[in-house]
Design an enzyme around this catalytic site. Structure first.
Site, short mmCIF file in Angstrom:
data_model
loop_
_atom_site.label_atom_id
_atom_site.label_comp_id
_atom_site.label_asym_id
_atom_site.label_seq_id
_atom_site.Cartn_x
_atom_site.Cartn_y
_atom_site.Cartn_z
N ASN A 106 -10.87 12.39 -12.56
CA ASN A 106 -10.97 11.64 -11.30
C ASN A 106 -10.59 12.55 -10.15
O ASN A 106 -9.87 13.53 -10.33
CB ASN A 106 -9.97 10.46 -11.35
CG ASN A 106 -9.98 9.63 -10.08
OD1 ASN A 106 -11.04 9.27 -9.57
ND2 ASN A 106 -8.79 9.32 -9.56
N HIS A 108 -8.68 12.41 -6.43
CA HIS A 108 -7.81 11.55 -5.63
C HIS A 108 -7.48 12.28 -4.33
O HIS A 108 -7.16 13.47 -4.33
CB HIS A 108 -6.52 11.27 -6.41
CG HIS A 108 -5.56 10.42 -5.63
ND1 HIS A 108 -5.75 9.07 -5.45
CD2 HIS A 108 -4.44 10.74 -4.93
CE1 HIS A 108 -4.77 8.60 -4.70
NE2 HIS A 108 -3.96 9.58 -4.37
N SER A 135 -6.69 16.16 -5.27
CA SER A 135 -6.39 16.60 -6.63
C SER A 135 -7.47 16.08 -7.56
O SER A 135 -7.92 14.94 -7.43
CB SER A 135 -5.05 16.02 -7.11
OG SER A 135 -4.00 16.28 -6.20
N ASP A 144 -3.48 7.29 -11.05
CA ASP A 144 -3.36 8.58 -10.35
C ASP A 144 -2.22 9.43 -10.93
O ASP A 144 -1.67 10.29 -10.22
CB ASP A 144 -3.15 8.37 -8.84
CG ASP A 144 -4.30 7.59 -8.20
OD1 ASP A 144 -5.45 7.78 -8.65
OD2 ASP A 144 -4.06 6.79 -7.30
C1 GRF Z 1 -12.87 10.02 -1.93
O1 GRF Z 1 -11.99 10.29 -0.89
C2 GRF Z 1 -12.17 10.09 -3.26
O2 GRF Z 1 -11.14 11.04 -3.31
C3 GRF Z 1 -11.57 8.70 -3.36
O3 GRF Z 1 -12.55 7.85 -2.83
C4 GRF Z 1 -13.36 8.58 -1.91
C5 GRF Z 1 -14.76 8.46 -2.39
O4 GRF Z 1 -15.70 9.00 -1.51
N1 GRF Z 1 -11.21 8.42 -4.73
P1 GRF Z 1 -17.21 9.22 -1.97
O5 GRF Z 1 -17.73 7.89 -2.50
O6 GRF Z 1 -17.21 10.27 -3.04
O7 GRF Z 1 -17.93 9.65 -0.74
#
Ligand code: GRF
Length: 213
Positions: A106, A108, A135, A144
């Site tokens: 994932n 984050h 991260s 997370d």
């Molecule tokens: C990103 O900031 C990611 O880190 C978080 O949600 C957002 C998703 O953006 N988990 P996208 O859909 O990839 O544009």
């Protein structure tokens, strides 16, 4: 390595992964994109790139388990070996985590273990952080909380608000996620308990100073 991507929204990280995978020497390919919302903007981008993309709407299921069973079935049908969550806004159950243990990562938007959860940019500003970032980590049962594969740091600048900081972090996300996917696909990421051991080449003097020296 056959990769599946789960999204909920605009899918800009998914697009960054797709762009990286398009390079002939990249060691991974995206074989399916699944959104839990029919209105996820990323679905159109994936289809334009020629990827089989589908919606599995969590609202159509009686609970998390049957929804996740449908996800796993679709992912396994596509032969997915590694699952990338990219702005996937559903908390997954311990059973789903166990099923994909060591095979689900994932991204984050914070320097974990700081600021797990939501509103990370506003929280980093409120804490007076001078560096913030993102991260990529394995998904564990703690939200997370899984082993960290890679991180990118960006400066927090005078006058930043949550929006300007989010945009700066997002640009770093788009570099970090493909880099981490490459490492995983090349077998350079070893999960050792709750930590990751990396192999590869590193810049021992890399540092980001804010304010700059
Ligand atoms: C990103 O900031 C990611 O880190 C978080 O949600 C957002 C998703 O953006 N988990 P996208 O859909 O990839 O544009």
């Amino acid at each position: 390595m056959r990769v599946g991507v789960l999204i909920s929204g605009r899918g800009s990280n998914m697009q960054a992964l797709l762009a990286a995978c398009a390079a002939p020497d990249f060691p991974a390919e995206i074989v399916t994109v699944i959104a839990n919302r029919p209105d996820a903007g990323g679905l159109d981008h994936a289809r334009t790139a020629g990827i089989a993309a589908q919606t599995i709407d969590h609202k159509a299921f009686a609970g998390r388990e049957p929804f996740e069973a449908a996800l796993t079935e679709a992912l396994e049908q596509a032969g997915v070996e590694l699952l990338c969550l990219a702005g996937f806004m559903r908390v997954v159950t311990p059973g789903f985590v166990r099923h994909w243990q060591g095979r689900m990562i994932n991204i984050h938007p914070s320097l974990l273990p700081l600021f797990p959860g939501l509103d990370t940019h506003a929280r980093a500003l409120a804490a007076g952080m001078k560096l913030h970032g993102c991260s990529v980590h394995f998904v564990s049962e703690e939200v997370d909380g899984g082993a960290i594969i890679g991180q990118a740091a960006v400066p927090v600048l005078p006058g930043d608000d949550a929006g300007s900081l989010a945009a700066r972090v997002l640009r770093a996300e788009h570099r970090l996620y493909p880099a981490c996917l490459r490492l995983v696909a090349e077998g350079k990421v070893r999960l050792a308990g709750d930590r990751v051991e990396l192999s590869g080449e590193f810049d021992a003097d890399a540092s980001i100073l804010n304010p700059p020296a």
